[in-house]
Design an enzyme around this catalytic site. Structure first.
Site, mmCIF file in Angstrom:
data_model
loop_
_atom_site.group_PDB
_atom_site.id
_atom_site.type_symbol
_atom_site.label_atom_id
_atom_site.label_comp_id
_atom_site.label_asym_id
_atom_site.label_seq_id
_atom_site.Cartn_x
_atom_site.Cartn_y
_atom_site.Cartn_z
ATOM 1 N N GLY A 41 -2.622 2.284 -4.201
ATOM 2 C CA GLY A 41 -2.161 3.668 -4.206
ATOM 3 C C GLY A 41 -2.002 4.207 -2.796
ATOM 4 O O GLY A 41 -1.854 3.458 -1.837
ATOM 5 N N VAL B 176 0.856 -1.179 0.000
ATOM 6 C CA VAL B 176 0.000 0.000 0.000
ATOM 7 C C VAL B 176 0.889 1.225 0.000
ATOM 8 O O VAL B 176 1.928 1.257 0.682
ATOM 9 C CB VAL B 176 -0.922 0.022 1.243
ATOM 10 N N CYS B 177 0.515 2.223 -0.773
ATOM 11 C CA CYS B 177 1.223 3.508 -0.786
ATOM 12 C C CYS B 177 2.701 3.289 -1.152
ATOM 13 O O CYS B 177 3.016 2.523 -2.054
ATOM 14 C CB CYS B 177 1.038 4.190 0.567
ATOM 15 N N THR B 178 3.610 3.948 -0.445
ATOM 16 C CA THR B 178 5.033 3.830 -0.752
ATOM 17 C C THR B 178 5.636 2.509 -0.296
ATOM 18 O O THR B 178 6.830 2.276 -0.485
ATOM 19 C CB THR B 178 5.824 4.997 -0.134
#
Length: 229
Positions: free
Chosen positions: A151, A101-103
């Site tokens: 994202g 998730v995310c970075t």
């Protein structure tokens, strides 16, 4: 319903919603066991100013059906933690699903687990994926074989429901979505750069420059040290 094990990497500076959002959803896969894993069982400070307790250490969890790596301000530090990266590589080498998730996708990339795979990340760090041999795709959730990336931050909830539908079927995912009353209706429509507008994007960039002034350079340095340049 077959049992399923889920291991989240927990690390200092993690964005807690990157972890707790999908963890809440995936815990309801049915016959699911969720572990939050770090090098010790000491409390781990999140970027929200409170700590989360690990449930297991690297030595205690060496495999899982689902590996999930959240993101946060501490991702570049994790990349330089040899024991953490060895754990990610090890669990990721046998997991049925390798996810982020995310970075957190940048950690997967740094571990060599996204070479030649399509992937996404937080919009502000999306272009960094190519440093690690991934193919950046701008989408809320990206599936490429057994790699699934979400994202930024709240996209982790969408990612988790998409993965749940793949594993347990759409009917189960719809039931859990109802149970969690996940029916987004944000009071403001500024959740993407395109919707937020230039002024808000610039204000965000200024804020991030103050919080993590060298993050871009640190990411490039990490990629070089890990042999990706």
């Amino acid at each position: 319903m077959s049992p399923i094990s889920i291991a989240f990497l927990l690390f200092p500076g993690v964005t807690q919603l990157d972890l707790t959002g999908p963890a809440q959803v995936l815990s309801r896969l049915g016959e699911a066991k969720v572990d939050l894993v770090w090098k010790s069982r000491d409390p781990v400070m999140t970027d929200a100013g409170f700590a989360i307790m690990p449930t297991a250490t690297f030595d205690e969890i060496t495999e899982a059906d689902i590996l999930c790596i959240p993101g946060g301000i501490g991702v570049t530090s994790v990349m330089m933690e040899e024991d953490a990266m060895a754990w990610v590589r090890g669990v990721g080498s046998t997991a049925q699903w390798v996810t982020s998730v995310c970075t957190g996708s940048l950690i997967l990339g740094a571990a060599g687990l996204l070479k030649g795979y399509k992937a996404t990340s937080h919009w502000a760090w999306h272009d960094q994926l190519s440093l690690f041999g991934a193919e950046p795709v701008k989408a809320r959730t990206v599936f490429d074989r057994n790699r699934v990336t979400g994202g930024g931050v709240t996209a982790g909830i969408d990612f988790a429901f998409a993965l749940m539908a793949k594993i347990r079927g759409e009917d189960h995912a719809r039931m859990i979505q109802l149970a969690l009353e996940y029916d987004p209706a944000p009071p403001l429509d500024s959740g993407s750069p395109e919707k937020a507008g230039e002024a808000i994007v610039a204000a965000y960039a200024e804020r991030m420059a103050a919080l993590a002034p060298n993050r871009g350079a640190e990411m490039q340095e990490a990629a070089a040290q890990l042999g990706f340049s």
